[in-house]
Design a protein around this motif. Structure first.
Motif, mmCIF file in Angstrom:
data_model
loop_
_atom_site.group_PDB
_atom_site.id
_atom_site.type_symbol
_atom_site.label_atom_id
_atom_site.label_comp_id
_atom_site.label_asym_id
_atom_site.label_seq_id
_atom_site.Cartn_x
_atom_site.Cartn_y
_atom_site.Cartn_z
ATOM 1 N N THR A 199 13.267 53.854 118.341
ATOM 2 C CA THR A 199 12.590 55.009 118.959
ATOM 3 C C THR A 199 12.486 56.168 117.970
ATOM 4 O O THR A 199 11.514 56.910 117.974
ATOM 5 C CB THR A 199 13.325 55.467 120.232
ATOM 6 O OG1 THR A 199 14.694 55.717 119.925
ATOM 7 C CG2 THR A 199 13.237 54.430 121.320
ATOM 8 N N LYS A 200 13.468 56.296 117.116
ATOM 9 C CA LYS A 200 13.400 57.363 116.103
ATOM 10 C C LYS A 200 12.189 57.157 115.188
ATOM 11 O O LYS A 200 11.468 58.095 114.868
ATOM 12 C CB LYS A 200 14.687 57.358 115.276
ATOM 13 C CG LYS A 200 14.682 58.405 114.180
ATOM 14 C CD LYS A 200 15.889 58.265 113.283
ATOM 15 C CE LYS A 200 15.645 59.019 111.987
ATOM 16 N NZ LYS A 200 16.739 58.861 111.041
ATOM 17 N N TRP A 202 19.361 54.277 108.531
ATOM 18 C CA TRP A 202 20.368 53.418 107.900
ATOM 19 C C TRP A 202 21.307 52.853 108.944
ATOM 20 O O TRP A 202 22.451 53.285 109.060
ATOM 21 C CB TRP A 202 21.157 54.215 106.844
ATOM 22 C CG TRP A 202 20.286 54.801 105.779
ATOM 23 C CD1 TRP A 202 19.896 56.098 105.677
ATOM 24 C CD2 TRP A 202 19.680 54.108 104.678
ATOM 25 N NE1 TRP A 202 19.086 56.255 104.580
ATOM 26 C CE2 TRP A 202 18.943 55.060 103.945
ATOM 27 C CE3 TRP A 202 19.712 52.779 104.245
ATOM 28 C CZ2 TRP A 202 18.225 54.728 102.802
ATOM 29 C CZ3 TRP A 202 18.993 52.455 103.104
ATOM 30 C CH2 TRP A 202 18.260 53.416 102.402
ATOM 31 N N ASP A 251 22.645 46.745 118.272
ATOM 32 C CA ASP A 251 21.507 47.348 118.945
ATOM 33 C C ASP A 251 20.825 48.371 118.040
ATOM 34 O O ASP A 251 21.468 49.220 117.445
ATOM 35 C CB ASP A 251 21.971 48.039 120.227
ATOM 36 C CG ASP A 251 20.810 48.226 121.180
ATOM 37 O OD1 ASP A 251 20.730 47.487 122.159
ATOM 38 O OD2 ASP A 251 19.967 49.100 120.911
ATOM 39 N N LEU A 255 9.509 55.489 115.980
ATOM 40 C CA LEU A 255 8.296 55.735 116.775
ATOM 41 C C LEU A 255 7.987 57.229 116.835
ATOM 42 O O LEU A 255 6.836 57.645 116.768
ATOM 43 C CB LEU A 255 8.466 55.176 118.186
ATOM 44 C CG LEU A 255 8.419 53.656 118.327
ATOM 45 C CD1 LEU A 255 8.705 53.251 119.762
ATOM 46 C CD2 LEU A 255 7.060 53.107 117.895
ATOM 47 N N GLN A 256 9.030 58.055 116.963
ATOM 48 C CA GLN A 256 8.823 59.513 117.012
ATOM 49 C C GLN A 256 8.214 60.025 115.715
ATOM 50 O O GLN A 256 7.388 60.931 115.723
ATOM 51 C CB GLN A 256 10.153 60.262 117.214
ATOM 52 C CG GLN A 256 10.971 59.871 118.415
ATOM 53 C CD GLN A 256 10.226 60.042 119.707
ATOM 54 O OE1 GLN A 256 9.204 60.706 119.766
ATOM 55 N NE2 GLN A 256 10.721 59.413 120.758
ATOM 56 N N THR A 310 17.994 50.104 119.226
ATOM 57 C CA THR A 310 17.041 50.842 120.044
ATOM 58 C C THR A 310 16.852 52.279 119.548
ATOM 59 O O THR A 310 15.734 52.767 119.431
ATOM 60 C CB THR A 310 17.498 50.848 121.511
ATOM 61 O OG1 THR A 310 17.676 49.501 121.917
ATOM 62 C CG2 THR A 310 16.469 51.499 122.402
ATOM 63 N N GLU A 311 17.967 52.947 119.233
ATOM 64 C CA GLU A 311 17.822 54.352 118.834
ATOM 65 C C GLU A 311 17.089 54.482 117.501
ATOM 66 O O GLU A 311 16.398 55.461 117.260
ATOM 67 C CB GLU A 311 19.187 55.058 118.805
ATOM 68 C CG GLU A 311 20.024 54.845 117.550
ATOM 69 C CD GLU A 311 21.064 53.742 117.725
ATOM 70 O OE1 GLU A 311 20.947 52.973 118.693
ATOM 71 O OE2 GLU A 311 21.974 53.658 116.882
ATOM 72 N N VAL A 312 17.225 53.465 116.661
ATOM 73 C CA VAL A 312 16.516 53.481 115.384
ATOM 74 C C VAL A 312 15.020 53.237 115.617
ATOM 75 O O VAL A 312 14.165 53.906 115.036
ATOM 76 C CB VAL A 312 17.092 52.405 114.440
ATOM 77 C CG1 VAL A 312 16.320 52.381 113.141
ATOM 78 C CG2 VAL A 312 18.561 52.659 114.190
ATOM 79 N N ASP A 349 13.015 41.732 117.811
ATOM 80 C CA ASP A 349 12.959 41.587 119.269
ATOM 81 C C ASP A 349 12.964 42.950 119.957
ATOM 82 O O ASP A 349 12.265 43.172 120.943
ATOM 83 C CB ASP A 349 14.145 40.750 119.758
ATOM 84 C CG ASP A 349 13.910 39.255 119.545
ATOM 85 O OD1 ASP A 349 12.737 38.861 119.510
ATOM 86 O OD2 ASP A 349 14.889 38.511 119.402
ATOM 87 N N GLN A 350 13.798 43.859 119.436
ATOM 88 C CA GLN A 350 13.906 45.164 120.086
ATOM 89 C C GLN A 350 12.698 46.053 119.795
ATOM 90 O O GLN A 350 12.285 46.847 120.645
ATOM 91 C CB GLN A 350 15.204 45.853 119.645
ATOM 92 C CG GLN A 350 16.424 45.152 120.240
ATOM 93 C CD GLN A 350 17.727 45.534 119.569
ATOM 94 O OE1 GLN A 350 17.842 46.594 118.975
ATOM 95 N NE2 GLN A 350 18.719 44.675 119.675
ATOM 96 N N ILE A 403 9.388 45.054 122.021
ATOM 97 C CA ILE A 403 9.135 45.516 123.392
ATOM 98 C C ILE A 403 8.723 46.985 123.407
ATOM 99 O O ILE A 403 8.299 47.494 124.427
ATOM 100 C CB ILE A 403 10.316 45.241 124.346
ATOM 101 C CG1 ILE A 403 11.568 45.915 123.861
ATOM 102 C CG2 ILE A 403 10.557 43.757 124.527
ATOM 103 C CD1 ILE A 403 12.683 45.801 124.888
ATOM 104 N N TYR A 404 8.837 47.658 122.272
ATOM 105 C CA TYR A 404 8.249 48.994 122.155
ATOM 106 C C TYR A 404 6.857 48.926 121.531
ATOM 107 O O TYR A 404 6.286 49.947 121.172
ATOM 108 C CB TYR A 404 9.139 49.901 121.306
ATOM 109 C CG TYR A 404 10.304 50.493 122.067
ATOM 110 C CD1 TYR A 404 10.133 51.656 122.815
ATOM 111 C CD2 TYR A 404 11.556 49.899 122.042
ATOM 112 C CE1 TYR A 404 11.194 52.209 123.516
ATOM 113 C CE2 TYR A 404 12.616 50.443 122.735
ATOM 114 C CZ TYR A 404 12.435 51.607 123.475
ATOM 115 O OH TYR A 404 13.474 52.158 124.161
ATOM 116 N N ALA A 405 6.362 47.695 121.355
ATOM 117 C CA ALA A 405 5.041 47.466 120.755
ATOM 118 C C ALA A 405 4.923 48.143 119.398
ATOM 119 O O ALA A 405 3.879 48.679 119.032
ATOM 120 C CB ALA A 405 3.934 47.943 121.694
#
Lengths: 419, 300
Positions: A231-232, A218, A225, A234-235, A227-229, A255-256, A259-261
């Motif tokens: 990657t979370k 949320w 930003d 992705l985990q 990013t942390e969402v 966009d963000q 770049i993490y595909a």
């Protein structure tokens, strides 16, 4: 020295005569103007982060009002729009709405506010009894909740619960076909994001019972930003992701995540993707994002809809938004209702509007209906499809089935205690 | 709270690498903005409330330059150089007039410019959000380090910020200009009496601070949407960084920004509903236990 009075007409009397002449000529013109024009008040959001949507509402209204005026106006009276900025603040929207009626003499109202402002304007309409069409609030309760019901207010916006039913059944079909059992959600942390996500997952699980939500994020509204969402998520390794992020938040997120595909690793369902404001801004739009339709000129695939989208683009040099069609529909319905009632009186228009079906470029079958019992728009084009990076952006939209929508909506209303 | 997820992540190298880099990215961009803020405060003794605007202008300058030239390097240069010039003009024409005035006056001038700059952006680039797009050179598969995912663009970003931190740190403590700047911060009257143009130093420091914020904006432009007012949330977080690290301390800004980035990245796993709250909680703890910030100097 003696003053000689010049024969003929003195300066003073000339002025008096001219004044009188102006009066005689002007007076009937003013009177005629009063009888002829009808003022429609419109509070909307013309500044701040959502200004683009408010502007697109105004544009669509003006486009349609010109047509109505050219065809003789509202039951013979030319429409004059009085449009004011609420800055997206509910208390300001209510104040503006009140002022439009009491001070500016507006007889009818288009409420082009987002949900927060719409509920405030609704109370003003309840208080003053002015005819009012809510054009942008998608929050289901605005018309579904009988406590909100008043005879003079209507809604031409799509409704959250309709979207969720169609989205849920569309997503469930794909989940079953591709075996997508593990889902994650990522939506903005405010009423719209929470409600819409809850309704979507409700219907997703109903149509595909073995779906499991393994991760929820949320992010704040307008968070810069994600990013942390990203990657979370992705985990958590979900097979599919649902998001109702919208506008600049959605494009940042894409966009963000790009770049993490991320888009290669899961199916993404983003209900607000297929809106031109987002589609035309994202530079590297991934292929194959599932989205609900907002406004797109290729759905419904009719010449009328395409022509409307092109006419708008030709006039304003940008594509219409979701709010554009909702506002255009309001003017179309008002014009038809006034014709039917043969009057521009708010009460008579309201009476004529109940259950009225009109031809409309945004209808699923070429028509839309203002449902009589809860004063909300039904039969509009609603569907889901997948994106491609260039025009037409969403080449094929799978239309939702209104019969199913009605059945499940009735059931939903019961469960909420609305019916 | 989801402590299992956090514990699970801490015991997996893949997750650890991904979340740590994600924290570093957030932290490093924040550092670039915050270090400008802290530098300007350290030397000019002004809390530059309009600092977020330079971040915003950096992003818009970069986007425009990228659209015109198609070159990522020129876009970064435009973002940094453009905001440096803007900072110099802003300091010389407006801020330099309120150095002697009280804090409220300075805040009012800055706040006025927050609104003015937002409107300038609205007039030039329009009110709707924009995106610069990722340059094709960076549109590549992310790297996999020990199972963790690291996008190459973010490596560049972290690298640039690190270089800036090192150059700033060494430059201020070792170089002649750095010494003059520190002297001017300490006793501007004496520096001026020695025949050094303090106005030039003030302008230069403000331009440097603006340039760093602009560079952060330019670096963020490919991945964040551009809107009028985008500087505001970044500004708030930069203030938290400077409060944690200590106003005026470059090392403090670096540590503070990295801590905040890591709190965000790991906090979103362990405390998904309290990530923002964690940042403020941490700030409160620092304020209570060490009111000058972790690296701030005691005021005599």
């Amino acid at each position: 020295m003696m003053r000689t009075r010049m024969p003929g007409i003195s300066r003073r009397s000339t002025l008096a005569l001219m004044g009188a002449g102006a009066m005689t000529f002007a007076a009937p013109w003013v009177a005629r103007a009063q009888a002829k024009t009808i003022k429609i008040g419109m509070p909307t959001i013309l500044s701040g982060r959502v200004a683009q949507l408010g502007t697109s509402s105004r544009n669509a209204v003006m486009l349609e009002v010109e047509k109505v005026n050219a065809a003789g106006g509202l039951a013979g009276r030319q429409i004059e729009m009085v449009i004011r900025d609420s800055k997206g603040q509910p208390q300001e929207a209510a104040r503006v709405a009140r002022e439009l009626v009491n001070t500016d003499g507006c007889e009818l109202m288009i409420d082009a506010e987002a949900s927060s402002g719409a509920f405030a304007v609704h109370e003003v309409a309840r208080d003053l009894g002015v005819f009012c069409i809510h054009t942008n609030s998608e929050t289901s309760a605005l018309t579904a909740d009988p406590k909100q019901h008043i005879p003079n207010a209507f809604r031409t916006a799509r409704q959250g619960v309709h979207d969720s039913i169609v989205g849920g059944s569309y997503a469930a079909a794909i989940a079953k076909a591709k075996g997508l059992k593990k889902w994650a959600t990522c939506s903005p942390d405010y009423a719209y994001g929470r409600d819409t996500t809850a309704e979507f997952t409700l219907y997703l699980k109903r149509f595909a019972p073995d779906v499991e939500i393994i991760s929820e994020s949320w992010p704040k509204l307008f968070q810069p930003d994600y990013t942390e969402v990203v990657t979370k998520i992705l985990q958590a390794k979900p097979q599919a992701l649902y998001s109702c992020l919208w506008g600049g938040d959605l494009t940042s997120y894409i966009d963000q995540a790009n770049i993490y595909a991320m888009f290669g690793q899961m199916e993404v369902f983003a209900v607000n993707m297929a809106d031109y404001t987002a589609l035309t801004v994202v530079k590297n739009l991934p292929k194959g994002i599932h989205s609900g339709n907002r406004y797109i000129k290729t759905f419904p695939t009719t010449p009328e809809n395409a022509a409307w989208g092109d006419a708008y683009k030709a006039k304003y040099n940008e594509y219409p938004t979701n709010w554009s069609w909702e506002n255009a529909t309001a003017i179309m319905l008002m014009a038809e209702a006034a014709k039917k009632a043969n009057s521009a009186d708010g009460k008579k228009i309201a009476e004529a509007l109940k259950g009225l079906t009109i031809k409309c470029p945004f209808g699923a079958d070429g028509t839309v209906t203002m449902r009589g019992d809860d004063h909300t728009l039904v039969g509009y084009a609603i569907g889901w499809g997948t994106t491609i990076p260039q025009e037409p952006y969403v080449p094929e939209v799978k239309a939702g089935d209104w019969k199913t929508i009605f059945e499940l909506e009735a059931e939903w209303k019961k469960s909420k205690g609305y019916a | 709270m989801d402590l299992d997820a956090l514990a699970g992540c801490l015991s997996s190298s893949a997750c650890l690498v991904t979340q740590t880099t994600s924290g570093l990215i957030i932290g490093m961009l924040l550092f670039l903005v915050a270090v400008g803020l802290t530098l300007i405060f350290g030397v000019l003794k002004v809390v530059n409330f309009s600092h977020g605007a330079f971040y915003m202008f950096g992003a818009y300058f970069a986007m425009t330059a990228y659209q015109l030239t198609g070159s990522f390097a020129l876009a970064m240069l435009a973002g940094a150089a453009g905001t440096a010039i803007l900072g110099l003009i802003f300091e010389r024409v407006f801020m330099s007039r309120v150095y002697g005035a009280d804090v409220l006056m300075q805040l009012l001038v800055c706040y006025a410019f927050v609104l003015i700059f937002d409107d300038v952006v609205r007039v030039i680039w329009g009110p709707e959000f924009k995106a610069m797009g990722m340059p094709s050179a960076f549109q590549v598969m992310p790297l996999f380090i020990a199972g963790g995912v690291v996008p190459p663009y973010y490596l560049l970003l972290i690298g640039v910020a690190l270089v800036v931190a090192i150059v700033l740190g060494i430059g201020l403590s070792r170089s002649r200009i750095g010494k003059v700047i520190r002297a001017a911060a300490h006793n501007p009257g004496m520096v001026s009496a020695l025949g050094i143009n303090t106005g030039l130093i003030y302008g230069g420091v403000f331009a440097l601070g603006g340039m760093l914020a602009g560079l952060a904006g330019a670096l963020a432009a490919p991945v964040r949407s551009l809107t009028p007012g985008m500087g505001f949330s970044v500004l708030i977080e930069s203030f938290i960084v400077t409060v944690i690290g200590g106003m005026g301390s470059i090392l403090g800004a670096l540590i503070g920004a990295l801590l905040l980035g890591l709190i965000r990245s790991f906090g979103s796993l362990g405390f998904p509903l309290f990530t923002e709250g964690l940042m403020y909680l941490f700030m409160v703890i620092v304020l209570v236990s060490k009111p000058t910030g972790l690296f701030g100097k005691e005021v005599a």
